[in-house]
Design a protein around this motif. Structure first.
Motif, PDB file in Angstrom:
ATOM      1  N   ASP A  38     -15.397   6.583   1.809  1.00 21.56           N
ATOM      2  CA  ASP A  38     -14.510   7.955   1.699  1.00 21.56           C
ATOM      3  C   ASP A  38     -13.815   8.115   2.905  1.00 21.56           C
ATOM      4  OD1 ASP A  38     -14.393  10.719   0.755  1.00 21.56           O
ATOM      5  OD2 ASP A  38     -15.589  11.218   2.350  1.00 21.56           O
ATOM      6  N   GLN A  39     -14.552   7.603   4.219  1.00 19.68           N
ATOM      7  CA  GLN A  39     -14.345   7.987   5.574  1.00 19.68           C
ATOM      8  C   GLN A  39     -13.115   6.877   5.781  1.00 19.68           C
ATOM      9  OE1 GLN A  39     -14.445   9.168   9.754  1.00 19.68           O
ATOM     10  NE2 GLN A  39     -15.209   9.747   7.906  1.00 19.68           N
ATOM     11  N   LEU A  40     -12.718   5.970   5.350  1.00 21.78           N
ATOM     12  CA  LEU A  40     -11.634   5.053   5.348  1.00 21.78           C
ATOM     13  C   LEU A  40     -10.385   5.570   4.509  1.00 21.78           C
ATOM     14  CD1 LEU A  40     -13.601   1.486   4.815  1.00 21.78           C
ATOM     15  CD2 LEU A  40     -12.510   2.462   7.040  1.00 21.78           C
ATOM     16  N   ASP A  41     -10.726   6.169   3.344  1.00 25.27           N
ATOM     17  CA  ASP A  41      -9.663   6.781   2.876  1.00 25.27           C
ATOM     18  C   ASP A  41      -9.054   8.029   3.460  1.00 25.27           C
ATOM     19  OD1 ASP A  41      -9.990   5.140   0.722  1.00 25.27           O
ATOM     20  OD2 ASP A  41     -11.147   6.586  -0.654  1.00 25.27           O
ATOM     21  N   PHE A  42     -10.079   8.782   4.068  1.00 26.57           N
ATOM     22  CA  PHE A  42      -9.690   9.864   4.897  1.00 26.57           C
ATOM     23  C   PHE A  42      -8.698   9.622   6.073  1.00 26.57           C
ATOM     24  CE2 PHE A  42     -10.973  12.403   8.503  1.00 26.57           C
ATOM     25  CZ  PHE A  42     -10.565  13.603   8.418  1.00 26.57           C
ATOM     26  N   GLY A  54      10.275   2.583   7.566  1.00 31.75           N
ATOM     27  CA  GLY A  54       9.046   2.316   8.738  1.00 31.75           C
ATOM     28  C   GLY A  54       9.551   1.225   9.583  1.00 31.75           C
ATOM     29  N   THR A  55       9.099   1.411  10.924  1.00 32.12           N
ATOM     30  CA  THR A  55       9.423   0.287  12.033  1.00 32.12           C
ATOM     31  C   THR A  55       8.434  -0.853  11.618  1.00 32.12           C
ATOM     32  OG1 THR A  55       7.580   1.317  13.675  1.00 32.12           O
ATOM     33  CG2 THR A  55       9.859   1.875  13.791  1.00 32.12           C
ATOM     34  N   ASP A  56       7.245  -0.664  10.982  1.00 32.04           N
ATOM     35  CA  ASP A  56       6.668  -1.823  10.455  1.00 32.04           C
ATOM     36  C   ASP A  56       5.722  -1.138   9.213  1.00 32.04           C
ATOM     37  OD1 ASP A  56       4.761   0.147  11.459  1.00 32.04           O
ATOM     38  OD2 ASP A  56       4.112  -0.774  13.308  1.00 32.04           O
ATOM     39  N   ALA A  57       4.961  -2.310   8.796  1.00 28.79           N
ATOM     40  CA  ALA A  57       4.176  -1.602   7.455  1.00 28.79           C
ATOM     41  C   ALA A  57       3.504  -0.435   7.315  1.00 28.79           C
ATOM     42  CB  ALA A  57       3.410  -2.876   6.811  1.00 28.79           C
ATOM     43  N   ALA A  58       2.741  -0.166   8.493  1.00 34.79           N
ATOM     44  CA  ALA A  58       2.058   0.994   8.653  1.00 34.79           C
ATOM     45  C   ALA A  58       3.007   2.220   8.904  1.00 34.79           C
ATOM     46  CB  ALA A  58       1.277   0.923  10.022  1.00 34.79           C
ATOM     47  N   GLY A  59       4.082   2.061   9.597  1.00 39.90           N
ATOM     48  CA  GLY A  59       5.026   2.924   9.401  1.00 39.90           C
ATOM     49  C   GLY A  59       5.460   3.646   8.087  1.00 39.90           C
ATOM     50  N   ASN A 116      -5.822   1.227   3.355  1.00 38.64           N
ATOM     51  CA  ASN A 116      -5.473   2.410   4.273  1.00 38.64           C
ATOM     52  C   ASN A 116      -4.776   2.067   5.497  1.00 38.64           C
ATOM     53  OD1 ASN A 116      -6.539   4.655   2.511  1.00 38.64           O
ATOM     54  ND2 ASN A 116      -8.220   3.269   2.313  1.00 38.64           N
ATOM     55  N   HIS A 117      -4.331   1.101   5.769  1.00 38.50           N
ATOM     56  CA  HIS A 117      -3.848   0.593   7.018  1.00 38.50           C
ATOM     57  C   HIS A 117      -4.837   1.030   8.301  1.00 38.50           C
ATOM     58  CE1 HIS A 117       0.027  -1.227   6.274  1.00 38.50           C
ATOM     59  NE2 HIS A 117       0.181  -0.474   5.198  1.00 38.50           N
ATOM     60  N   ALA A 136       0.884  -1.346  -0.061  1.00 37.24           N
ATOM     61  CA  ALA A 136       0.122   0.104  -0.069  1.00 37.24           C
ATOM     62  C   ALA A 136       0.731   1.368  -0.043  1.00 37.24           C
ATOM     63  CB  ALA A 136      -1.217  -0.024   1.318  1.00 37.24           C
ATOM     64  N   ALA A 137       2.154   1.308   0.564  1.00 38.16           N
ATOM     65  CA  ALA A 137       2.900   2.155   0.785  1.00 38.16           C
ATOM     66  C   ALA A 137       3.733   2.671  -0.594  1.00 38.16           C
ATOM     67  CB  ALA A 137       3.860   2.183   1.793  1.00 38.16           C
ATOM     68  N   ARG A 138       3.851   1.592  -1.457  1.00 32.99           N
ATOM     69  CA  ARG A 138       4.456   1.648  -2.529  1.00 32.99           C
ATOM     70  C   ARG A 138       3.591   2.153  -3.550  1.00 32.99           C
ATOM     71  NH1 ARG A 138       6.606  -3.714  -5.183  1.00 32.99           N
ATOM     72  NH2 ARG A 138       4.593  -4.090  -5.224  1.00 32.99           N
ATOM     73  N   GLN A 139       2.241   1.706  -3.468  1.00 40.61           N
ATOM     74  CA  GLN A 139       1.222   2.270  -4.661  1.00 40.61           C
ATOM     75  C   GLN A 139       1.091   3.603  -4.206  1.00 40.61           C
ATOM     76  OE1 GLN A 139       0.061   0.930  -7.176  1.00 40.61           O
ATOM     77  NE2 GLN A 139      -1.093   2.812  -7.722  1.00 40.61           N
ATOM     78  N   LEU A 140       0.833   4.182  -3.091  1.00 41.50           N
ATOM     79  CA  LEU A 140       0.927   5.326  -2.484  1.00 41.50           C
ATOM     80  C   LEU A 140       1.848   6.350  -3.072  1.00 41.50           C
ATOM     81  CD1 LEU A 140      -1.209   7.708  -1.147  1.00 41.50           C
ATOM     82  CD2 LEU A 140      -0.097   7.043   0.953  1.00 41.50           C
ATOM     83  N   LEU A 141       3.123   5.873  -2.854  1.00 41.74           N
ATOM     84  CA  LEU A 141       4.192   6.522  -3.440  1.00 41.74           C
ATOM     85  C   LEU A 141       4.196   6.838  -4.944  1.00 41.74           C
ATOM     86  CD1 LEU A 141       6.755   8.000  -2.838  1.00 41.74           C
ATOM     87  CD2 LEU A 141       8.202   5.520  -2.919  1.00 41.74           C
TER      88      LEU A 141
END
Length: 648
Positions: free
Chosen positions: A199-203, A145-150, A248-249, A73-78
């Motif tokens: 929408d809330q989850l994306d936010f 990150g210290t983990d995937a969410a990080g 969205n973690h 998810a981080a890679r795609q967002l980047l």
């Protein structure tokens, strides 16, 4: 209702305005180095951020170095972020070539290349922590990150560091102060649509919140029909939510509330409850809640409970609840891979009185179970460290705050949007709380203005600044446009009231406008012309605000939510404009014009007063309220002055 989602690549942060004054160096002296540009404001506020480099210019090509441990998810967002800022040629590789004009290293902070590029930036040890460093000399950005969410949150911060084709030369060491942060759909009345939930989850992902609790009171399968399985179509909708939350973690937390009808002593009911949880686990849910709020514990739902636990009362109710919750934690949560600790809402959720109920929970409830608490009241006027420490003592663990703000499902909120920034929650609460979730309004998108600031507080309560966070929230809604953000803040001021169940609100209505009107009337007696001239820009701002928001806010869901309040604001602003014209005509001795302007003022005020909230959306239905009573009082005073002048 047609629902439109916001772009995930919208601006999360903008540059703070700054100006630097200086004098020319003496003749022959070496010029001083140019002062460093201020860093963009990042929300939520990072624990540590400093400038360590000049900015790095974005070009048309970049290289992303990602490994098998890089969060997808981080890679795609980047990738999305770079493309949104004009980087079209993006290579993703497992090793830097050294030839790219921009290299972005993304992965665990202890990956050798990431660790080397971070060089001196502290890497937090906390869950969801991250370190980020921008280096101009090598045109390198390290995101560890210290983990995937990080990793994901590091990319979210990078988004805020990009302005006008440049990445600010920052080093960031960051982590959340509270483990649980987000929102709970726990209100009465019309539940959100699935589009609104998406929408809330994306936010929530954008603002580094990790929790969404699905607990709509009016979902029958959540409460009244808790034993019944969801129909296939509803299961499919929930599955889509779980998938979006994961991307969205955000922990999609499924809540089931059996307290109105459960027979605690009946194994069949326990089996029905765990079967409901299992169906959600099969969808991918890994966080669960069993709320036992808003029920009676002075009666049993079955004769078997009285036989097993005794006459109904606080202690026996707690014993029955503890038995159920410990069974779920021990036999379901602990036996299912990847699950998070069970959450619960006690029947006594909003006070600090030590009772037999709390004593039993404190002594016997499994220590892994998260206990939710609303504060000293259902809608508390404040939450202090002393109160939270006492709550932790009473329940035998850090408490998880269910904050009933900006929810508008009770009588005192009829006709209102609650938009004020988070306030009167003390810095240091992270020492006593496991987290904070906001209970939002029936209007999902309009709730984001307040929820943004709650997320800011929960991430870094000691670094929270209400005014700064309010501005960042306005800029977020405005897509980074300062002029639109100004209009957002005007609209927030007109909808600033936050009621409690008592007579005194915990947030005041229209603090900016009310102060200006008080100043106006104070000046009017001695200098009416000057007072009118000074107030006119404020009135024009109110009248223009709806048009500015409708033209400039990219969040169409927000505009749908706020539509009736925007209509009312336009009319009240026009009424005030005619009110000022009435006063001017009175001062000029032009009785005919004063009467004409007065009539126009009254017509606008009457039309505004007829606008109501949508009874299909919000249960306490009523007239839309804007800056009450201050605009109404202003118009009443104008009428009084015009009446007096007409008699003279």
């Amino acid at each position: 209702m047609t629902v439109l989602s916001r772009s995930r690549t919208g601006a999360l942060a903008v540059l703070l305005a700054a100006a630097t004054l200086g004098t020319a160096p003496p003749a022959g002296a070496a010029p001083e180095p140019a002062p460093a540009q201020p860093l963009p404001a990042i929300s939520p506020t990072p624990q540590h951020m400093s400038r360590v480099s000049a900015d790095v210019r974005l070009g048309g090509r970049a290289e992303i170095v990602a490994g098998k441990d890089t969060d997808a998810a981080a890679r795609q967002l980047l990738i999305e972020t770079l493309r949104a800022h004009g980087v079209r040629d993006i290579d993703v590789t497992d090793r830097a070539t050294g030839h790219a004009p921009l290299t972005v290293l993304l992965g665990p902070a202890d990956r050798p290349d990431v660790a080397a590029a971070l060089r001196g930036t502290d890497v937090p040890t906390h869950d969801e922590g991250y370190a980020l460093r921008v280096a101009q000399e090598r045109a390198t950005v390290a995101l560890g990150g210290t983990d995937a969410a990080g990793q994901y949150y590091a990319v979210q911060t990078l988004r805020g560091l990009i302005t006008e084709g440049r990445i600010a030369g920052a080093a960031v060491s960051d982590f959340p102060s509270m483990p649980l942060r987000g929102s709970i759909e726990g209100f009465y009345g019309s539940p959100w649509t699935n589009e609104e939930r998406l929408d809330q989850l994306d936010f929530l992902g954008e603002v580094k919140s990790n929790t969404y609790v699905y607990a709509p009171k009016d979902d029958p399968y959540h409460r009244e029909k808790w034993r019944d399985p969801y129909p296939a179509d509803k299961l499919a909708e929930l599955g889509a939510l779980v998938k979006r939350a994961t991307g969205n973690h955000v922990r999609f937390t499924f809540a089931v509330s059996p307290g109105n009808s459960i027979c605690y002593s009946d194994p069949a009911d326990v089996k029905a409850l765990t079967a409901k949880l299992q169906s959600m686990y099969d969808l991918g849910v890994r966080s669960f809640s069993v709320p036992l709020d808003d029920i009676s514990y002075t009666k049993w739902n079955c004769a078997g409970d009285e036989k097993k636990f005794g006459a109904p009362g606080r202690g026996p109710a707690a014993e029955a609840q503890v038995g159920l919750l410990n069974t779920v934690q021990r036999d379901f949560i602990a036996t299912h891979e990847g699950t998070n600790p069970l959450q619960m809402v006690p029947t006594e959720y909003g006070d600090l009185t030590d009772t037999a109920y709390k004593q039993k929970l404190r002594a016997a409830l499994d220590k892994d179970v998260e206990v939710m608490w609303t504060g000293t009241e259902v809608v508390p006027s404040e939450i202090t460290n002393d109160q939270a420490a006492k709550a932790a003592e009473l329940f035998g663990r850090k408490v998880f705050v269910w904050d009933n703000y900006p929810v508008n499902d009770y009588g005192q909120t009829a006709g209102r949007l609650l938009l004020a920034p988070y306030d009167k929650r003390e810095a240091g609460l992270s020492d006593h709380l496991s987290g904070v979730v906001s209970n939002p309004m029936n209007q999902e998108a309009a709730s984001k203005l307040a929820v943004f600031t709650i997320a800011d507080f929960a991430w870094n309560d000691r670094g929270y600044d209400k005014a700064r966070s309010a501005r960042q929230s306005a800029l977020h809604l405005a897509g980074g446009d300062p002029r639109v953000a100004d209009a957002v803040q005007t609209f927030v001021d007109l909808n600033h009231m936050a009621p409690t169940f008592g007579e005194t609100p915990w947030q005041p209505q229209a603090p900016v406008l009310s102060a200006r009107l008080a100043e106006f009337w104070k000046a009017y007696d001695s200098d009416p012309e000057g007072a009118v001239k000074k107030l006119r820009p404020t009135v024009e701002d109110i009248a223009r605000t709806p048009g500015v928001l409708r033209a400039g806010v990219p969040d169409k869901l927000f505009l749908q939510d706020a539509d009736r309040w925007l209509d009312a604001t336009e009319l009240w602003g026009s009424a005030m404009r005619h009110g000022l014209a009435t006063l001017t005509a009175v001062q000029d001795g032009d009785t005919a014009r004063a009467a004409k302007e007065r009539a126009a003022m009254d017509a606008d005020a009457t039309a505004a007063g007829k606008i109501t909230s949508d009874p299909e959306e919000t249960r306490p239905h009523g007239p839309v309220k804007i800056a009450d009573p201050f605009i109404g009082d202003f118009l009443a005073k104008v009428r009084e002055l015009q009446d007096t002048a007409a008699k003279d």
